[in-house]
Design an enzyme around this catalytic site. Structure first.
Site, mmCIF file in Angstrom:
data_model
loop_
_atom_site.group_PDB
_atom_site.id
_atom_site.type_symbol
_atom_site.label_atom_id
_atom_site.label_comp_id
_atom_site.label_asym_id
_atom_site.label_seq_id
_atom_site.Cartn_x
_atom_site.Cartn_y
_atom_site.Cartn_z
ATOM 1 N N ILE A 109 10.120 10.293 7.419
ATOM 2 C CA ILE A 109 9.747 9.242 6.464
ATOM 3 C C ILE A 109 10.809 8.133 6.362
ATOM 4 C CG2 ILE A 109 8.932 8.755 4.099
ATOM 5 C CD1 ILE A 109 7.080 10.712 5.512
ATOM 6 N N ARG B 100 13.606 0.302 3.624
ATOM 7 C CA ARG B 100 12.529 0.316 2.627
ATOM 8 C C ARG B 100 11.903 -1.060 2.368
ATOM 9 N NH1 ARG B 100 13.990 4.726 -1.930
ATOM 10 N NH2 ARG B 100 11.727 4.802 -2.093
ATOM 11 N N LYS C 207 8.758 11.987 -12.688
ATOM 12 C CA LYS C 207 9.281 10.607 -12.697
ATOM 13 C C LYS C 207 8.395 9.710 -11.829
ATOM 14 C CE LYS C 207 12.680 9.464 -9.674
ATOM 15 N NZ LYS C 207 12.237 8.333 -8.840
ATOM 16 N N ASN C 208 8.059 10.201 -10.636
ATOM 17 C CA ASN C 208 7.310 9.355 -9.699
ATOM 18 C C ASN C 208 5.851 9.155 -10.106
ATOM 19 O OD1 ASN C 208 9.609 9.027 -8.256
ATOM 20 N ND2 ASN C 208 8.981 10.227 -6.473
ATOM 21 N N ASP D 296 11.513 14.161 -0.247
ATOM 22 C CA ASP D 296 12.349 14.265 -1.443
ATOM 23 C C ASP D 296 12.914 15.676 -1.658
ATOM 24 O OD1 ASP D 296 12.027 11.621 -1.952
ATOM 25 O OD2 ASP D 296 10.672 11.835 -3.649
ATOM 26 N N ARG E 116 19.182 9.307 -12.630
ATOM 27 C CA ARG E 116 17.961 8.500 -12.444
ATOM 28 C C ARG E 116 16.723 9.380 -12.419
ATOM 29 N NH1 ARG E 116 17.903 6.023 -7.195
ATOM 30 N NH2 ARG E 116 15.763 5.811 -7.882
ATOM 31 N N ARG F 63 13.855 0.694 -7.322
ATOM 32 C CA ARG F 63 12.907 0.034 -6.423
ATOM 33 C C ARG F 63 11.485 0.024 -6.983
ATOM 34 N NH1 ARG F 63 13.821 -1.140 -1.627
ATOM 35 N NH2 ARG F 63 11.653 -0.726 -1.102
ATOM 36 N N CYS G 229 18.841 0.125 -0.163
ATOM 37 C CA CYS G 229 18.807 1.530 -0.535
ATOM 38 C C CYS G 229 19.481 2.343 0.556
ATOM 39 C CB CYS G 229 17.341 1.934 -0.679
ATOM 40 S SG CYS G 229 17.129 3.622 -1.111
ATOM 41 N N LYS H 164 0.417 2.089 7.746
ATOM 42 C CA LYS H 164 1.322 3.227 7.580
ATOM 43 C C LYS H 164 1.060 3.804 6.191
ATOM 44 C CE LYS H 164 6.244 4.073 8.131
ATOM 45 N NZ LYS H 164 7.548 3.501 8.376
ATOM 46 N N SER I 186 1.907 4.712 2.685
ATOM 47 C CA SER I 186 2.979 4.376 1.741
ATOM 48 C C SER I 186 2.526 4.697 0.313
ATOM 49 C CB SER I 186 3.318 2.880 1.850
ATOM 50 O OG SER I 186 3.928 2.417 0.656
ATOM 51 N N VAL I 187 3.345 5.466 -0.375
ATOM 52 C CA VAL I 187 3.043 5.833 -1.762
ATOM 53 C C VAL I 187 3.034 4.567 -2.627
ATOM 54 C CG1 VAL I 187 3.895 7.130 -3.766
ATOM 55 C CG2 VAL I 187 4.072 8.124 -1.469
HETATM 56 C C1 UD1 Z 1 7.974 6.964 -2.951
HETATM 57 C C2 UD1 Z 1 8.799 7.816 -3.899
HETATM 58 C C3 UD1 Z 1 10.013 8.383 -3.186
HETATM 59 C C4 UD1 Z 1 9.570 9.147 -1.938
HETATM 60 C C5 UD1 Z 1 8.668 8.276 -1.068
HETATM 61 C C6 UD1 Z 1 8.080 9.044 0.120
HETATM 62 C C7 UD1 Z 1 8.405 6.803 -6.059
HETATM 63 C C8 UD1 Z 1 8.938 6.011 -7.199
HETATM 64 N N1 UD1 Z 1 9.217 6.984 -5.015
HETATM 65 O O1 UD1 Z 1 8.802 5.886 -2.528
HETATM 66 O O2 UD1 Z 1 10.693 9.271 -4.077
HETATM 67 O O3 UD1 Z 1 10.715 9.519 -1.181
HETATM 68 O O4 UD1 Z 1 7.567 7.764 -1.832
HETATM 69 O O5 UD1 Z 1 7.362 10.132 -0.321
HETATM 70 O O6 UD1 Z 1 7.296 7.311 -6.120
HETATM 71 N N2 UD1 Z 1 7.209 1.343 4.171
HETATM 72 C C9 UD1 Z 1 7.067 0.203 4.904
HETATM 73 N N3 UD1 Z 1 6.578 -0.912 4.274
HETATM 74 C C10 UD1 Z 1 6.212 -0.907 2.963
HETATM 75 C C11 UD1 Z 1 6.347 0.276 2.221
HETATM 76 C C12 UD1 Z 1 6.849 1.395 2.852
HETATM 77 O O7 UD1 Z 1 7.376 0.175 6.098
HETATM 78 O O8 UD1 Z 1 5.761 -1.954 2.467
HETATM 79 C C13 UD1 Z 1 7.740 2.565 4.812
HETATM 80 C C14 UD1 Z 1 9.051 3.046 4.189
HETATM 81 O O9 UD1 Z 1 10.157 2.378 4.723
HETATM 82 C C15 UD1 Z 1 9.027 4.521 4.535
HETATM 83 C C16 UD1 Z 1 7.542 4.869 4.462
HETATM 84 O O10 UD1 Z 1 6.841 3.630 4.574
HETATM 85 O O11 UD1 Z 1 9.472 4.705 5.860
HETATM 86 C C17 UD1 Z 1 7.113 5.577 3.197
HETATM 87 O O12 UD1 Z 1 7.600 4.871 2.076
HETATM 88 P P1 UD1 Z 1 6.823 4.835 0.687
HETATM 89 O O13 UD1 Z 1 5.817 5.943 0.691
HETATM 90 O O14 UD1 Z 1 6.339 3.464 0.437
HETATM 91 O O15 UD1 Z 1 7.973 5.180 -0.339
HETATM 92 P P2 UD1 Z 1 8.141 4.627 -1.813
HETATM 93 O O16 UD1 Z 1 6.806 4.364 -2.409
HETATM 94 O O17 UD1 Z 1 9.160 3.556 -1.830
#
Ligand code: UD1
Length: 419
Positions: free
Chosen positions: A329, A123, A22-23, A307, A399, A94, A118, A163, A165-166
């Site tokens: 995380i 997030r 999915k991701n 996850d 989902r 999201r 969330c 930081k 971030s995926v």
């Molecule tokens: C993706 C995955 C989710 C997984 C997460 C962490 C998808 C659709 N979802 O979510 O299943 O749990 O990676 O592996 O792929 N952060 C910030 N600012 C930002 C973006 C993120 O502070 O602009 C922080 C978040 O709050 C969190 C950390 O960075 O603490 C990691 O989040 P992120 O890797 O961005 O998660 P998602 O991409 O939302």
């Protein structure tokens, strides 16, 4: 509202075929916005989030053909997609915010709803927005919407994410493919899903160079090609079923995977004494008489994934002694603990640390799912609990898990959907 009813205590035997990720599918679908040529994406999981992303694309004007039986989606865009993504679509998913980068890169303007709140944490999306601003976009956040414009197009530059971030890595990577000049991304996420996105983008004709684990250079291009891509397997779904097999004392073959991508999880489960036979495209899992305690921390890939945190916690309730989890995380990702306690688990929480007391007998109960992975952890708990467990609010589960009750009941477990 639909519920799941599980009668615990049955042993698992059989084979489960893992679905596409999915991701990985979600950012790839968002990235199709970049091209006007036909893209065919195969091995997609038929889950709610993927359907929501398909709806989002057709709402903005893409021609989207979703074939649920063949698990593939065909997308053709034109040069006049709408650049507006509404709250109605983003409130449930999201990852909808991933259309911001490609819309802005292609059309120089986008209005996208801020994603909804969330339960696992606040997030924010500041990393996405700051990076786009650095690429020359003017961004305003007002009335719940992000209004972004870059009249002369996005410009390549150096972006060092403060930081990992995926989502931010994916959004900016996609946008940079049509930006002017070179974008250098540093401190990027290196999850297999990000890597799959890179494979897809390169097939489209994007010029991307991945250097080491956390650096990606992108040279913007003007036009892209058509392509066919098969999405990688869902490592979180695979990890969930490994844990299901470890808990239920049987023997399970898990196919359609690449165990190398999951080496951290497999090593850690081996330390807990779970038997995992690895082959090139499948594994066979069986459980030991005694499960060992373990201490883990969630980290970005190649660390242990957040996850899978809720699922491994259930396994820890069956371990010898006290296990611990440090969640690094998401700040609020222990929502499942109160429901596990209602089923008889002994878990103490202090800040982002959980202490899980092993050798606990779990009892069936009526419980409530709070997010995707929390829901599946309750399914796992139900499989080993005495008597019946009823799980409410399973729309969270739908989902991200394809036909979970079918996959598990085909292997001898007692789980059914109540409608
Ligand atoms: C993706 C995955 C989710 C997984 C997460 C962490 C998808 C659709 N979802 O979510 O299943 O749990 O990676 O592996 O792929 N952060 C910030 N600012 C930002 C973006 C993120 O502070 O602009 C922080 C978040 O709050 C969190 C950390 O960075 O603490 C990691 O989040 P992120 O890797 O961005 O998660 P998602 O991409 O939302």
């Amino acid at each position: 509202m639909e519920k799941l009813e599980i009668t615990g205590g049955k042993r698992i035997f059989g084979t489960i075929k893992i679905s596409g990720s999915k991701n990985a599918t979600l950012p790839i679908l968002a990235a199709t916005i970049l091209t006007n040529k036909k893209t065919i994406i195969k091995n997609i999981p038929i889950v709610r989030d993927v359907e929501t992303m398909a709806t989002l694309l057709s709402t903005i004007g893409s021609s989207v053909k979703l074939n649920k039986i063949k698990k593939k989606i065909e997308i053709i865009n034109n040069n006049s997609l709408k650049t507006f993504a509404s709250y109605n679509l983003l409130k449930t998913m999201r990852a909808g915010v991933l259309v911001l980068g490609p819309l802005l890169a292609k059309y120089g303007t986008a209005k996208v709803s801020l994603p909804g709140g969330c339960s696992i944490g606040s997030r924010p999306i500041n990393l996405h927005l700051n990076a786009l601003e650095k690429m020359g976009a003017d961004i305003k956040v007002k009335n719940g919407y992000i209004k972004a414009s870059a009249k002369k197009g996005l410009k390549g530059c150096l972006i060092r994410f403060p930081k990992i971030s995926v989502g931010a890595t994916e959004n900016i990577l996609i946008a940079a493919c049509l930006a002017k000049g070179k974008t250098k991304l540093r401190n990027c996420a290196s999850e297999p899903e990000v890597q799959d996105l890179i494979v897809f983008l390169k097939k489209l004709g994007c010029r991307i160079n991945k250097i080491g684990k956390r650096s990606i250079d992108i040279l913007g291009v003007e036009k892209l090609k058509s392509t066919v891509h098969k999405v990688i397997f869902d490592r979180i779904e695979a990890g969930t079923y490994i844990i299901a097999a470890a808990l239920t004392n049987g023997r399970l073959k898990i196919t359609n995977i690449n165990p190398k991508i999951m080496s951290t999880e497999i090593k850690l489960l081996n330390k807990m004494k779970i038997n995992i036979i690895k082959r090139k495209k499948y594994i066979i899992v069986s459980s030991p008489k005694k499960i060992k305690k373990i201490n883990i921390e969630t980290k970005p890939y190649p660390g242990f994934p957040t996850d899978l945190q809720a699922q491994i916690m259930v396994l820890m309730t069956k371990g010898e002694g006290i296990s611990t989890i440090k969640e690094n995380i998401f700040e609020n990702r222990f929502m499942h603990v109160s429901e596990l306690r209602r089923m008889g688990a002994h878990i103490e929480i202090l800040g982002n640390k959980a202490k899980i007391y092993g050798k606990k007998k779990l009892n069936g109960a009526e419980v409530m799912a709070t997010d995707l992975r929390a829901s599946v952890c309750l399914v796992l708990a139900g499989l080993v609990a005495k008597e019946k467990t009823i799980i409410n609010r399973i729309y969270h589960l739908d989902r991200g898990y394809e036909k979970i009750e079918k996959k598990l009941s085909n292997c001898g477990l007692k789980i059914k959907r109540l409608t």
